[in-house]
Design a protein around this motif. Structure first.
Motif, PDB file in Angstrom:
ATOM      1  N   VAL A 173       3.561  91.509  13.205  1.00 50.62           N
ATOM      2  CA  VAL A 173       2.998  91.292  11.826  1.00 50.62           C
ATOM      3  C   VAL A 173       4.309  91.472  10.425  1.00 50.62           C
ATOM      4  O   VAL A 173       4.217  91.000   9.061  1.00 50.62           O
ATOM      5  N   PHE A 174       5.423  92.486  10.612  1.00 45.37           N
ATOM      6  CA  PHE A 174       6.687  92.293  10.141  1.00 45.37           C
ATOM      7  C   PHE A 174       6.893  90.412   9.850  1.00 45.37           C
ATOM      8  O   PHE A 174       7.598  91.225   8.700  1.00 45.37           O
ATOM      9  N   LYS A 175       7.464  89.885  10.582  1.00 50.81           N
ATOM     10  CA  LYS A 175       7.367  88.326  10.598  1.00 50.81           C
ATOM     11  C   LYS A 175       6.763  88.077   9.683  1.00 50.81           C
ATOM     12  O   LYS A 175       6.896  87.442   8.499  1.00 50.81           O
ATOM     13  N   GLU A 176       5.062  88.100   9.513  1.00 52.22           N
ATOM     14  CA  GLU A 176       4.708  87.496   8.658  1.00 52.22           C
ATOM     15  C   GLU A 176       5.065  88.251   7.590  1.00 52.22           C
ATOM     16  O   GLU A 176       4.694  87.288   6.944  1.00 52.22           O
ATOM     17  N   PRO A 191      -2.296  84.393  10.910  1.00 57.32           N
ATOM     18  CA  PRO A 191      -0.943  84.425  10.532  1.00 57.32           C
ATOM     19  C   PRO A 191      -0.577  82.579   9.910  1.00 57.32           C
ATOM     20  O   PRO A 191      -1.295  82.126  10.973  1.00 57.32           O
ATOM     21  N   LYS A 192       0.310  82.387   9.686  1.00 57.35           N
ATOM     22  CA  LYS A 192       1.008  81.102   9.297  1.00 57.35           C
ATOM     23  C   LYS A 192       1.607  80.692  10.700  1.00 57.35           C
ATOM     24  O   LYS A 192       1.756  79.140  10.669  1.00 57.35           O
ATOM     25  N   THR A 193       2.339  81.919  11.792  1.00 58.01           N
ATOM     26  CA  THR A 193       3.317  81.116  12.542  1.00 58.01           C
ATOM     27  C   THR A 193       2.301  81.284  14.120  1.00 58.01           C
ATOM     28  O   THR A 193       1.707  82.611  14.011  1.00 58.01           O
ATOM     29  N   LYS A 194       2.600  80.988  14.371  1.00 54.04           N
ATOM     30  CA  LYS A 194       2.096  80.838  16.104  1.00 54.04           C
ATOM     31  C   LYS A 194       2.852  82.129  16.737  1.00 54.04           C
ATOM     32  O   LYS A 194       3.603  81.888  17.430  1.00 54.04           O
ATOM     33  N   HIS A 195       1.619  83.502  17.712  1.00 54.38           N
ATOM     34  CA  HIS A 195       2.595  84.070  18.318  1.00 54.38           C
ATOM     35  C   HIS A 195       2.075  84.676  19.541  1.00 54.38           C
ATOM     36  O   HIS A 195       0.754  84.153  19.472  1.00 54.38           O
ATOM     37  N   PHE A 196       2.411  84.687  21.024  1.00 56.19           N
ATOM     38  CA  PHE A 196       1.539  84.776  22.098  1.00 56.19           C
ATOM     39  C   PHE A 196       0.604  86.435  21.563  1.00 56.19           C
ATOM     40  O   PHE A 196       1.734  87.222  20.992  1.00 56.19           O
TER      41      PHE A 196
END
Length: 353
Positions: free
Chosen positions: A300-303, A272-277
Motif C-alpha cells: 500500500v505504501f509503495k502504491e 494497484p498499478k504494480t503486480k504484488h504477490f
C-alpha cells in the motif's frame, strides 16, 4: 555440581556450537555475560576474540579472570550494549562518546554484506531493537556500520510482539510489530525455564498477548536484519512515519487516509498499478490498516509513493516535519518506562565513564 549448573553448562555448550558456526570475520560479543559460561565455550571452540559487556561489578570480578586464562582474547566493558539507546541519548546531552567507545573496533560494511557484529545476551525488553530500526531509518548510530545479528534471550511476551500478525490483539499487533517483520528475520532456537534467570518473578502473570505463550519460559531467538531493505534508503523515513501514523489511536481506514495524504492516490491502492504477490483482497473503502499483514502494508505504501501527486503532497510535508523532530534518537526515550533512570544516569555521569 547442581542440576541447574549441569543444565546451564550443557545448553551453553550446545548453543556455542551453533553460534560459533554462524560467525566469521566479525565482532563477537556477549552482553550481560554473568559468569561467562557461553563465553567459555566459545573461547574453547577457538573464537579469537570476544568482547564482554557486563554492568554488575560482582560478575565483572569473575570475568576479569578470563584475561589470565585466555590472554589477549577477551575485552571487558562496564556497560550493557543493549542500553545503547540510553547512552546515545546521554551523549547528545553532554557531547560524550559512549556509543562510539562501545562500538570501537567494529568495521563498516555494506548493508548487503555479512553482519559486522553478533551479540548474544538477555534482552529484557524490545527497546534495543526499536533503537536499531530507528537509527537505520534516520541513517545514524550503529546501523551505519552495517547489519547487526543477535542471539537474544527474551520473554515470551516480547516474542509475541516480534512475531504478531493481524489475527492477534491490538496490544501485540502494533506499529512496531509491522516494522519488526519488515526489517528483521527471526526464529526461536531454544526454550529455557524462566527460573534459570535472575531476578526471579515472584508472580508469573498471564498476559493479554497472543498464542498462549508460556510465561514460565525464556526463548533464545536468532534475530538478523534482512540484507535487502524493504524500500530505498530515501524512503525509509516516509515508510516509518506511514506505519506509525496508521497505528495511532483508533482504527483509521486506508483509502480515506491516503486520499488525504496524497490526493487521488486512493484509486491506485484500490486497483494497484504494480503486480504484488498476496496483495490484500478485497481492498475496499472501509478496509482498515490492522487487517493487513506487514508485507501488504508495504505494498500500500509503495502504491501511494509511486503516485504522480506524491512529490508535492501533504504527506511529504508531514515527513519533513517528522525529520526535523527526529534528527536524533531522543524520541525513543519517550517510549521507555525508565526515562527517569536515564536522566539519573546523566546526572551521575554513569560513574564508570
Amino acid at each position: 555440581m547442581t542440576y541447574d549448573n549441569m543444565y546451564l553448562k550443557r545448553h551453553s555448550r550446545s548453543f556455542a556450537n551453533g553460534f560459533y558456526r554462524s560467525t566469521k570475520s566479525q565482532v563477537i560479543a556477549e552482553t550481560n555475560a554473568g559468569l561467562g559460561l557461553i563465553t567459555t565455550e566459545l573461547l574453547e571452540k577457538g573464537v579469537d576474540l570476544i568482547r564482554l559487556y557486563e554492568m554488575c561489578s560482582d560478575f565483572r570480578r569473575e570475568l576479569k579472570e578470563f584475561g589470565d586464562v585466555y590472554p589477549g582474547r577477551v575485552e571487558l566493558f562496564t556497560k550493557d550494549i543493549f542500553h545503547l539507546y540510553r547512552y546515545a541519548f546521554i551523549d547528545k546531552q553532554d557531547n560524550g562518546n559512549r556509543v562510539e567507545a562501545l562500538l570501537q573496533g567494529v568495521s563498516k560494511r555494506n548493508w548487503s554484506d555479512e553482519p559486522v557484529m553478533t551479540i548474544i545476551g538477555t534482552m529484557c525488553n524490545l527497546y534495543f531493537l526499536k533503537y536499531l530500526i530507528k537509527s537505520l531509518v534516520l541513517q545514524t548510530g550503529p546501523t551505519l556500520y552495517g547489519r547487526i545479528k543477535l542471539f537474544a534471550l527474551m520473554r515470551p511476551r516480547d516474542y509475541a510482539v516480534l512475531s504478531a500478525t493481524p489475527k492477534d490483539n491490538r496490544v501485540a499487533y502494533s506499529a512496531w510489530a509491522v516494522l519488526f517483520n519488515l526489517f528483521l528475520d527471526y526464529d526461536v532456537l531454544y526454550e529455557f525455564p524462566r527460573k534459570m534467570f535472575f531476578p526471579w518473578d515472584s508472580k508469573l502473570k498471564k498476559t493479554s498477548y497472543p498464542n498462549n505463550y508460556e510465561v514460565d519460559k525464556m526463548y533464545l531467538v536468532h534475530i538478523n536484519f534482512k540484507n535487502e531493505l524493504p524500500v530505498p534508503i530515501n524512503q525509509l523515513l516516509p515508510l516509518y512515519y506511514f506505519i506509525k501514523q496508521f497505528y495511532g489511536r483508533g482504527t483509521p481506514q486506508i483509502i480515506p487516509t491516503v486520499e488525504k495524504w496524497v490526493p487521488d492516490s486512493g484509486l491506485n491502492v484500490l486497483l494497484p498499478k504494480t503486480k504484488h504477490f498476496d496483495y490484500y483482497c478485497p481492498m475496499g473503502i472501509f478496509t482498515t490498516f490492522r487487517e493487513l499483514k506487514p508485507h501488504q502494508i508495504l505494498f500500500v505504501f509503495k502504491e501511494m509513493v509511486n503516485h504522480p501527486a506524491y512529490p508535492g503532497s501533504p504527506f511529504r510535508d508531514m515527513v519533513e516535519n517528522e525529520m526535523a523532530k527526529s534528527e536524533t534518537i531522543e524520541t525513543c526515550l519517550a517510549e521507555a518506562t525508565f526515562e527517569k533512570t536515564v536522566r539519573g544516569d546523566l546526572k551521575e555521569k554513569l560513574n564508570n565513564d
